[in-house]
Design a protein around this motif. Structure first.
Motif, short mmCIF file in Angstrom:
data_model
loop_
_atom_site.label_atom_id
_atom_site.label_comp_id
_atom_site.label_asym_id
_atom_site.label_seq_id
_atom_site.Cartn_x
_atom_site.Cartn_y
_atom_site.Cartn_z
N HIS A 49 0.84 -1.19 0.00
CA HIS A 49 0.00 0.00 0.00
C HIS A 49 0.89 1.25 0.00
CE1 HIS A 49 -2.97 2.96 1.37
NE2 HIS A 49 -3.91 2.09 1.03
N PRO A 50 0.48 2.33 -0.71
CA PRO A 50 1.29 3.56 -0.71
C PRO A 50 1.64 4.08 0.68
CG PRO A 50 -0.42 3.70 -2.38
CD PRO A 50 -0.68 2.43 -1.61
N LEU A 51 0.70 3.98 1.63
CA LEU A 51 0.98 4.47 2.98
C LEU A 51 2.08 3.65 3.65
CD1 LEU A 51 -2.62 5.22 4.31
CD2 LEU A 51 -0.87 6.87 3.60
N GLN A 52 2.12 2.34 3.38
CA GLN A 52 3.17 1.52 3.97
C GLN A 52 4.52 1.86 3.34
OE1 GLN A 52 2.49 -2.71 4.10
NE2 GLN A 52 4.63 -3.17 4.60
N ILE A 53 4.54 2.14 2.05
CA ILE A 53 5.79 2.52 1.39
C ILE A 53 6.34 3.81 2.00
CG2 ILE A 53 6.83 3.21 -0.81
CD1 ILE A 53 4.65 1.50 -2.19
N ILE A 54 5.47 4.79 2.19
CA ILE A 54 5.90 6.06 2.77
C ILE A 54 6.36 5.86 4.21
CG2 ILE A 54 5.16 8.39 3.40
CD1 ILE A 54 3.10 8.22 1.13
N PHE A 55 5.62 5.04 4.96
CA PHE A 55 6.00 4.78 6.36
C PHE A 55 7.37 4.10 6.44
CE2 PHE A 55 6.23 1.49 9.66
CZ PHE A 55 6.27 2.30 10.79
N ALA A 56 7.58 3.07 5.61
CA ALA A 56 8.84 2.34 5.67
C ALA A 56 10.02 3.24 5.31
CB ALA A 56 8.79 1.13 4.73
N ALA A 57 9.85 4.04 4.25
CA ALA A 57 10.91 4.98 3.88
C ALA A 57 11.11 6.03 4.97
CB ALA A 57 10.58 5.65 2.55
N GLY A 58 10.00 6.47 5.59
CA GLY A 58 10.09 7.45 6.68
C GLY A 58 10.81 6.89 7.89
N ALA A 59 10.55 5.60 8.20
CA ALA A 59 11.24 4.98 9.34
C ALA A 59 12.75 4.93 9.09
CB ALA A 59 10.69 3.56 9.56
N MET A 60 13.12 4.66 7.84
CA MET A 60 14.54 4.66 7.48
C MET A 60 15.14 6.06 7.53
SD MET A 60 15.52 1.56 6.91
CE MET A 60 14.89 -0.07 6.51
N ILE A 98 1.57 11.56 -0.10
CA ILE A 98 0.57 10.49 -0.20
C ILE A 98 -0.01 10.42 -1.61
CG2 ILE A 98 -1.69 9.73 0.60
CD1 ILE A 98 -0.90 10.87 3.38
N LEU A 99 -0.40 11.58 -2.15
CA LEU A 99 -0.96 11.59 -3.51
C LEU A 99 0.10 11.24 -4.54
CD1 LEU A 99 -3.33 14.69 -3.46
CD2 LEU A 99 -3.92 12.28 -3.22
N GLY A 100 1.34 11.71 -4.32
CA GLY A 100 2.41 11.45 -5.27
C GLY A 100 2.74 9.97 -5.37
N VAL A 101 2.94 9.33 -4.23
CA VAL A 101 3.25 7.89 -4.24
C VAL A 101 2.08 7.10 -4.81
CG1 VAL A 101 3.72 5.88 -2.78
CG2 VAL A 101 4.94 8.03 -2.38
N ALA A 167 -4.79 12.41 -8.64
CA ALA A 167 -3.83 12.47 -7.53
C ALA A 167 -2.57 13.21 -7.96
CB ALA A 167 -3.48 11.05 -7.07
N ALA A 168 -2.10 12.94 -9.17
CA ALA A 168 -0.88 13.61 -9.66
C ALA A 168 -1.11 15.11 -9.81
CB ALA A 168 -0.45 13.00 -11.00
N LEU A 169 -2.27 15.51 -10.32
CA LEU A 169 -2.54 16.93 -10.54
C LEU A 169 -2.64 17.69 -9.21
CD1 LEU A 169 -3.11 19.08 -12.70
CD2 LEU A 169 -5.54 18.59 -12.43
N VAL A 170 -3.37 17.14 -8.24
CA VAL A 170 -3.48 17.80 -6.93
C VAL A 170 -2.12 17.78 -6.23
CG1 VAL A 170 -4.60 17.75 -4.67
CG2 VAL A 170 -5.92 17.21 -6.73
N GLY A 171 -1.38 16.67 -6.38
CA GLY A 171 -0.05 16.60 -5.79
C GLY A 171 0.88 17.67 -6.36
N ALA A 172 0.75 17.92 -7.67
CA ALA A 172 1.57 18.96 -8.30
C ALA A 172 1.23 20.35 -7.76
CB ALA A 172 1.38 18.93 -9.82
#
Length: 290
Positions: A49-60, A98-101, A167-172
């Motif tokens: 899930h995108p949230l898990q990817i962000i969390f794992a990278a954030g933990a690192m 979140i929107l970008g990932v 998501a990409a447009l709002v993220g931009a």
């Protein structure tokens, strides 16, 4: 600089030119680091899930963040001098990441970048109310040209637009706001402050979602998240340094170097092909930004 931010003025022309060149070079390096982060997120998006990817990278990121705070020679605390702006940047960072990932896990790299390339055009628009910069006929036409480029690249008549594109447009748009905030507050806030608060907020918000989306990660995939952490910290530090040295309108177009990254990484890592229409649209948006 406008908006009450004190920037030291150097000797007339040569100093400004040197600062602009330095800002452009740092921006170029920053967007290269971000491209590596995006490609890694897309790779992991096939199983997590995108949230898990962000969390794992954030933990690192946390050990690297702590190390930077400890060795940072700049005196002062981690309390923001512009708390309102910092709160806005924290919210913007959460939404942008979140929107970008999410967008990169749903769309081909080049297609996602075609939309994210509108960010410098949004910066040109937001720099008027936020930074006191002026928009003239040339910049106005450039913004329109950039929108035409996105339409050409995506070809709405042939492409089924979905949540990834939104998501990409709002993220931009939110990312553009974030960069304007960095430019506005970079002269008064410590780099450690600009770095720490958004990353800490990102970590704790995504951590709260882990009971609902977490699945075990392999050692190899944890290694990829560690690589993401390094590229993320490097990208943030480089972009902060870039916006401290040069105006937003100078740094923002460096994002278009990601055209090459999108083509190379998309082809070699994901077997994606960049068609002629997509390439023409991306070049149009890049030309508009430049």
């Amino acid at each position: 600089m406008a908006c009450g931010v004190a920037i030291r003025e150097g000797p007339p022309q040569m100093s400004r030119r040197s600062q602009n060149l330095a800002g452009a070079g740092l921006g170029l390096a920053a967007f290269g680091a971000y491209a590596c982060y995006d490609a890694s997120a897309k790779f992991l998006g096939e199983g997590y899930h995108p949230l898990q990817i962000i969390f794992a990278a954030g933990a690192m990121c946390m050990p690297l963040l702590l190390l930077y705070v400890l060795v940072d020679p700049t005196p002062g605390s981690l309390q923001p001098r512009r708390p309102g702006m910092m709160a806005l940047r924290v919210v913007g960072t959460l939404v942008n990441f979140i929107l970008g990932v999410w967008a990169f896990t749903l769309l081909p790299l080049a297609e996602a970048y075609a939309i994210f390339f509108t960010m410098p055009l949004f910066i040109a628009l937001l720099a008027v109310p936020m930074l006191g910069e002026k928009i003239d006929l040339t910049r106005g036409l450039a913004v329109l040209m950039g929108l035409v480029g996105v339409i050409v690249a995506l070809d709405p008549s042939q492409t089924a637009l979905g949540w990834g594109h939104a998501a990409a447009l709002v993220g931009a748009l939110v990312g553009a706001m974030n960069y304007c905030i960095v430019r506005k507050t970079g002269a008064v806030e410590r780099t450690a402050v600009l770095l720490a608060w958004p990353l800490l907020a990102l970590f704790f918000v995504t951590a709260a979602a882990m009971p609902f989306v977490y699945v075990p990660m392999s050692a190899a995939h944890m290694g990829i998240t560690a690589f993401m952490a390094v590229t993320l910290i490097a990208g943030i530090l480089l972009i902060i340094a870039a916006y401290r040295r040069a105006p937003a309108i100078v740094v923002a177009p460096m994002q278009y170097s990601q055209i090459a990254w999108a083509a190379l990484l998309g082809h070699f890592l994901f077997g994606e092909e960049v068609g002629p229409r997509l390439m023409v649209g991306m070049v149009l948006v890049a030309a508009a930004g430049i």
